[in-house]
Design a protein around this motif. Structure first.
Motif, PDB file in Angstrom:
ATOM      1  N   UNK A   1       0.842  -1.193   0.000  1.00 47.28           N
ATOM      2  CA  UNK A   1       0.000   0.000   0.000  1.00 47.28           C
ATOM      3  C   UNK A   1       0.886   1.257   0.000  1.00 47.28           C
ATOM      4  N   UNK A   2       1.739   1.345  -0.983  1.00 45.45           N
ATOM      5  CA  UNK A   2       2.646   2.479  -1.123  1.00 45.45           C
ATOM      6  C   UNK A   2       1.935   3.643  -1.821  1.00 45.45           C
ATOM      7  N   UNK A   3       2.647   4.751  -1.964  1.00 45.18           N
ATOM      8  CA  UNK A   3       2.101   5.895  -2.701  1.00 45.18           C
ATOM      9  C   UNK A   3       1.736   5.486  -4.128  1.00 45.18           C
ATOM     10  N   UNK A   4       2.606   4.678  -4.739  1.00 49.07           N
ATOM     11  CA  UNK A   4       2.351   4.248  -6.114  1.00 49.07           C
ATOM     12  C   UNK A   4       1.102   3.386  -6.191  1.00 49.07           C
ATOM     13  N   UNK A   5       0.897   2.507  -5.212  1.00 46.98           N
ATOM     14  CA  UNK A   5      -0.296   1.654  -5.216  1.00 46.98           C
ATOM     15  C   UNK A   5      -1.563   2.500  -5.128  1.00 46.98           C
ATOM     16  N   UNK A   6      -1.543   3.507  -4.242  1.00 45.49           N
ATOM     17  CA  UNK A   6      -2.710   4.390  -4.123  1.00 45.49           C
ATOM     18  C   UNK A   6      -2.942   5.158  -5.419  1.00 45.49           C
ATOM     19  N   UNK A   7      -1.867   5.688  -5.993  1.00 44.17           N
ATOM     20  CA  UNK A   7      -2.001   6.463  -7.228  1.00 44.17           C
ATOM     21  C   UNK A   7      -2.563   5.611  -8.363  1.00 44.17           C
ATOM     22  N   UNK A   8      -2.135   4.369  -8.454  1.00 45.43           N
ATOM     23  CA  UNK A   8      -2.654   3.478  -9.493  1.00 45.43           C
ATOM     24  C   UNK A   8      -4.137   3.199  -9.284  1.00 45.43           C
ATOM     25  N   UNK A   9      -4.558   3.068  -8.029  1.00 42.41           N
ATOM     26  CA  UNK A   9      -5.977   2.871  -7.750  1.00 42.41           C
ATOM     27  C   UNK A   9      -6.787   4.095  -8.174  1.00 42.41           C
ATOM     28  N   UNK A  10      -6.240   5.285  -7.931  1.00 40.61           N
ATOM     29  CA  UNK A  10      -6.931   6.518  -8.320  1.00 40.61           C
ATOM     30  C   UNK A  10      -7.063   6.608  -9.835  1.00 40.61           C
TER      31      UNK A  10
END
Length: 206
Positions: free
Chosen positions: A77-86
């Motif tokens: 649940x890194x910044x990249x994971x959140x950004x990809x979900x967005x």
């Protein structure tokens, strides 16, 4: 708090949908010995011993008024994971929305900076301009309706041992399809007027 409550009581607008997002985790647990199947008069028997297979991260996204939700199971649940979900939310699930009114807690990964760390500046700006972010207050995560959906997911799908990521993703996908097909909406009742009465201790004394 009052900002969120006002957002929750806006009428449904497909151009500006209200979407709640939250995160959780689930430990993957495997069996050391195969459970003994149930039989008449006797429930299934599971050995107390188990093996830990790591932790899966869960991104819950729910649109309360439309009765739609999406759940992603990831390794991190890194910044990249959140950004990809967005990006997936905006481009795949809400491509026609002008802006998504996004409700979430103020976790350090939940901000526009995560988009810029993941994508080129032009793409990050494009995504950021389609977000209208509303954060829950500190110690106020109960105001996020995605927590309700996470509770339902845990009670209906994740309340048992699941050994690996592939099985968990398949089980969560099946739960999501069934829940969406049932169009389960969330009827939020708590209002700003209620808050000013029941939570008056939170307001300054003038």
């Amino acid at each position: 708090m009052e900002d969120l409550l006002e957002v929750y009581h806006l009428p449904y607008d497909a151009d500006y949908p209200v979407v709640c997002m939250d995160e959780s985790c689930k430990q993957m647990i495997g069996e050391v010995r195969e459970p003994i199947p149930c039989k008449p008069g006797q429930p299934v028997r599971v050995d107390d011993e188990y093996v830990r297979n790591g932790v899966a991260e869960i991104f819950m996204e729910v649109e309360p008024l439309a009765g739609k939700r999406h759940v992603a199971v990831t390794e991190r649940r890194t910044r990249k994971d959140w950004a990809l979900q967005i990006k997936q939310m905006l481009d795949e699930r809400y491509p026609d929305a002008i802006k998504v009114r996004l409700v979430m807690d103020n976790l350090n990964t939940h901000n526009i900076a995560s988009l810029y760390e993941t994508f080129e500046p032009k793409e990050a700006r494009r995504l950021a301009e389609r977000l209208d972010i509303h954060y829950t207050p500190k110690h106020g995560s109960w105001l996020n309706m995605a927590e309700i959906e996470l509770s339902v997911l845990n009670g209906q799908c994740l309340d048992r041992r699941i050994a690996d990521m592939e099985t968990m993703q398949a089980e969560v996908d099946a739960w999501e399809r069934d829940r969406n097909n049932s169009s389960k909406i969330i009827d939020w009742q708590f209002t700003t007027s209620d808050a000013r009465i029941k939570l008056k201790r939170l307001y300054p004394n003038l």
